[in-house]
Design a protein around this motif. Structure first.
Motif, PDB file in Angstrom:
ATOM      1  N   SER A 124      22.631 -24.134  16.859  1.00 25.49           N
ATOM      2  CA  SER A 124      22.775 -24.708  15.513  1.00 25.49           C
ATOM      3  C   SER A 124      21.483 -25.445  15.199  1.00 25.49           C
ATOM      4  N   THR A 125      21.167 -25.531  13.961  1.00 21.84           N
ATOM      5  CA  THR A 125      19.916 -26.170  13.575  1.00 21.84           C
ATOM      6  C   THR A 125      20.057 -26.879  12.246  1.00 21.84           C
ATOM      7  N   HIS A 126      19.283 -27.943  12.110  1.00 19.62           N
ATOM      8  CA  HIS A 126      19.246 -28.657  10.832  1.00 19.62           C
ATOM      9  C   HIS A 126      18.144 -28.091   9.940  1.00 19.62           C
ATOM     10  N   LEU A 127      17.284 -27.264  10.510  1.00 25.20           N
ATOM     11  CA  LEU A 127      16.124 -26.772   9.768  1.00 25.20           C
ATOM     12  C   LEU A 127      16.166 -25.257   9.619  1.00 25.20           C
ATOM     13  N   ILE A 128      15.768 -24.800   8.454  1.00 25.01           N
ATOM     14  CA  ILE A 128      15.517 -23.384   8.224  1.00 25.01           C
ATOM     15  C   ILE A 128      14.108 -23.283   7.671  1.00 25.01           C
ATOM     16  N   GLN A 129      13.300 -22.427   8.260  1.00 24.24           N
ATOM     17  CA  GLN A 129      11.914 -22.296   7.827  1.00 24.24           C
ATOM     18  C   GLN A 129      11.574 -20.834   7.604  1.00 24.24           C
ATOM     19  N   PHE A 130      10.984 -20.550   6.468  1.00 22.79           N
ATOM     20  CA  PHE A 130      10.520 -19.201   6.176  1.00 22.79           C
ATOM     21  C   PHE A 130       9.314 -19.301   5.261  1.00 22.79           C
ATOM     22  N   GLY A 131       8.262 -18.597   5.629  1.00 29.51           N
ATOM     23  CA  GLY A 131       7.028 -18.694   4.860  1.00 29.51           C
ATOM     24  C   GLY A 131       6.542 -20.124   4.806  1.00 29.51           C
ATOM     25  N   ASN A 132       6.301 -20.621   3.611  1.00 34.11           N
ATOM     26  CA  ASN A 132       5.802 -21.974   3.396  1.00 34.11           C
ATOM     27  C   ASN A 132       6.911 -22.930   2.993  1.00 34.11           C
ATOM     28  N   VAL A 133       8.163 -22.502   3.185  1.00 36.23           N
ATOM     29  CA  VAL A 133       9.319 -23.288   2.743  1.00 36.23           C
ATOM     30  C   VAL A 133      10.130 -23.757   3.944  1.00 36.23           C
ATOM     31  N   THR A 134      10.505 -25.047   3.938  1.00 41.88           N
ATOM     32  CA  THR A 134      11.361 -25.622   4.976  1.00 41.88           C
ATOM     33  C   THR A 134      12.547 -26.313   4.323  1.00 41.88           C
ATOM     34  N   LEU A 135      13.750 -26.018   4.810  1.00 44.34           N
ATOM     35  CA  LEU A 135      14.970 -26.674   4.341  1.00 44.34           C
ATOM     36  C   LEU A 135      15.471 -27.597   5.451  1.00 44.34           C
ATOM     37  N   ASP A 136      15.641 -28.877   5.129  1.00 50.18           N
ATOM     38  CA  ASP A 136      16.066 -29.872   6.115  1.00 50.18           C
ATOM     39  C   ASP A 136      17.477 -30.331   5.774  1.00 50.18           C
ATOM     40  N   ARG A 137      18.458 -29.931   6.584  1.00 53.40           N
ATOM     41  CA  ARG A 137      19.852 -30.255   6.306  1.00 53.40           C
ATOM     42  C   ARG A 137      20.172 -31.737   6.529  1.00 53.40           C
ATOM     43  N   GLN A 138      19.377 -32.425   7.342  1.00 58.20           N
ATOM     44  CA  GLN A 138      19.632 -33.837   7.587  1.00 58.20           C
ATOM     45  C   GLN A 138      19.255 -34.700   6.390  1.00 58.20           C
ATOM     46  N   SER A 139      18.130 -34.392   5.779  1.00 59.74           N
ATOM     47  CA  SER A 139      17.660 -35.186   4.636  1.00 59.74           C
ATOM     48  C   SER A 139      17.972 -34.529   3.301  1.00 59.74           C
ATOM     49  N   TYR A 140      18.466 -33.275   3.351  1.00 59.95           N
ATOM     50  CA  TYR A 140      18.737 -32.491   2.137  1.00 59.95           C
ATOM     51  C   TYR A 140      17.483 -32.356   1.280  1.00 59.95           C
ATOM     52  N   LYS A 141      16.351 -32.189   1.947  1.00 61.28           N
ATOM     53  CA  LYS A 141      15.091 -32.004   1.239  1.00 61.28           C
ATOM     54  C   LYS A 141      14.544 -30.605   1.454  1.00 61.28           C
ATOM     55  N   VAL A 142      13.796 -30.160   0.464  1.00 62.38           N
ATOM     56  CA  VAL A 142      13.115 -28.876   0.544  1.00 62.38           C
ATOM     57  C   VAL A 142      11.621 -29.139   0.482  1.00 62.38           C
ATOM     58  N   ILE A 143      10.887 -28.605   1.444  1.00 60.18           N
ATOM     59  CA  ILE A 143       9.426 -28.738   1.432  1.00 60.18           C
ATOM     60  C   ILE A 143       8.850 -27.356   1.153  1.00 60.18           C
ATOM     61  N   ALA A 144       8.189 -27.245   0.016  1.00 58.05           N
ATOM     62  CA  ALA A 144       7.563 -25.987  -0.379  1.00 58.05           C
ATOM     63  C   ALA A 144       6.070 -26.232  -0.461  1.00 58.05           C
ATOM     64  N   GLY A 145       5.336 -25.777   0.549  1.00 58.56           N
ATOM     65  CA  GLY A 145       3.908 -26.080   0.606  1.00 58.56           C
ATOM     66  C   GLY A 145       3.707 -27.551   0.869  1.00 58.56           C
ATOM     67  N   GLU A 146       3.007 -28.218  -0.031  1.00 59.64           N
ATOM     68  CA  GLU A 146       2.774 -29.654   0.107  1.00 59.64           C
ATOM     69  C   GLU A 146       3.726 -30.457  -0.765  1.00 59.64           C
ATOM     70  N   SER A 148       7.483 -31.849  -1.858  1.00 63.19           N
ATOM     71  CA  SER A 148       8.798 -32.162  -1.310  1.00 63.19           C
ATOM     72  C   SER A 148       9.788 -32.338  -2.460  1.00 63.19           C
ATOM     73  N   LEU A 149      10.901 -31.630  -2.372  1.00 61.75           N
ATOM     74  CA  LEU A 149      11.906 -31.668  -3.432  1.00 61.75           C
ATOM     75  C   LEU A 149      13.239 -32.141  -2.874  1.00 61.75           C
ATOM     76  N   THR A 150      13.967 -32.909  -3.672  1.00 62.99           N
ATOM     77  CA  THR A 150      15.333 -33.278  -3.332  1.00 62.99           C
ATOM     78  C   THR A 150      16.250 -32.616  -4.350  1.00 62.99           C
TER      79      THR A 150
END
Length: 225
Positions: A124-146, A148-150
């Motif tokens: 199980s993981t809190h993170l999903i990463q593909f390409g330049n995008v990271t989804l963080d399930r702990q913080s509910y944030k999306v990092i796309a490049g530089e 950061s989106l909530t």
């Protein structure tokens, strides 16, 4: 990210269990009786099942026996309102891996779920990463490049679900059940609205796209250079 099927006819128990499991990064699927749980298992990839013994239509004994017949390597955690030894023995004989008596501490349940997944070597993981995008399930944030989106909660959960299994098609009904829950009484077109918002938010992102599969539903495709 593991997907947990929670089968219990008590809506309050389902809500409590699913809340704690989702907070730990798991995806949850809910069923109100054994038959619905079996149908969901046949339609949806599931890594572990939490099932109540006393359920209508098909009880937990029958469900446990049928699930074990279908998959010898599926972790099963039984719940019951009683704690008699004979029930525990019967559960283990039918193929249950663990047992928890109501009322229970949700933190103990999540700990037992993690232990079972570890035993079966299901990650199980809190993170999903593909390409330049990271989804963080702990913080509910999306990092796309530089950047950061909530995102609003349901938008994030929808994106996380689709991104967890790129290329897999989910129907509107499956997404409603898994993101909004079985008790949701609104229009299933709400999925379309949330998909539209996600597409608008990530219109400039070239790493993925959410595709409409006509007559079926949606899937997320990761773009490769």
């Amino acid at each position: 990210m593991a997907t947990i099927l929670v089968a219990d006819d008590d809506a309050n128990i389902r809500e409590l269990v699913c809340l704690f499991l989702r907070n730990d990064g798991f995806t949850t699927v809910e069923a109100v009786d054994g038959k619905q749980a079996l149908d969901l298992y046949l339609q949806t990839p599931v890594d572990l099942v939490v099932l109540d013994i006393m359920m209508p239509v098909m009880d937990g004994w029958s469900l446990c026996k049928e699930l074990r017949r279908l998959n010898a390597d599926l972790p099963l955690l039984m719940l019951t309102a009683r704690g008699e030894t004979w029930e525990k023995v019967k559960g283990f004989e039918l193929g249950s891996d663990d047992y928890l008596t109501k009322p229970f501490d949700p933190l103990e349940l999540t700990a037992r779920v993690k232990a079972l997944l570890k035993r079966y070597k299901i990650g199980s993981t809190h993170l999903i990463q593909f390409g330049n995008v990271t989804l963080d399930r702990q913080s509910y944030k999306v990092i796309a490049g530089e950047e950061s989106l909530t995102l609003p909660l349901k938008e994030f959960e929808l994106l996380f679900k689709l991104a967890g299994t790129p290329g897999q098609v989910y129907t509107r009904e499956q997404l409603i059940d898994q993101i909004w829950g079985l008790d949701y009484t609104g229009d299933d077109r709400t999925v379309d609205v949330h998909i539209k918002r996600l597409r608008e938010r990530f219109a400039k992102t070239s790493d993925f796209q959410i595709e409409t599969v006509r007559g079926l539903g949606y899937r997320l495709e990761v773009k490769h250079d």
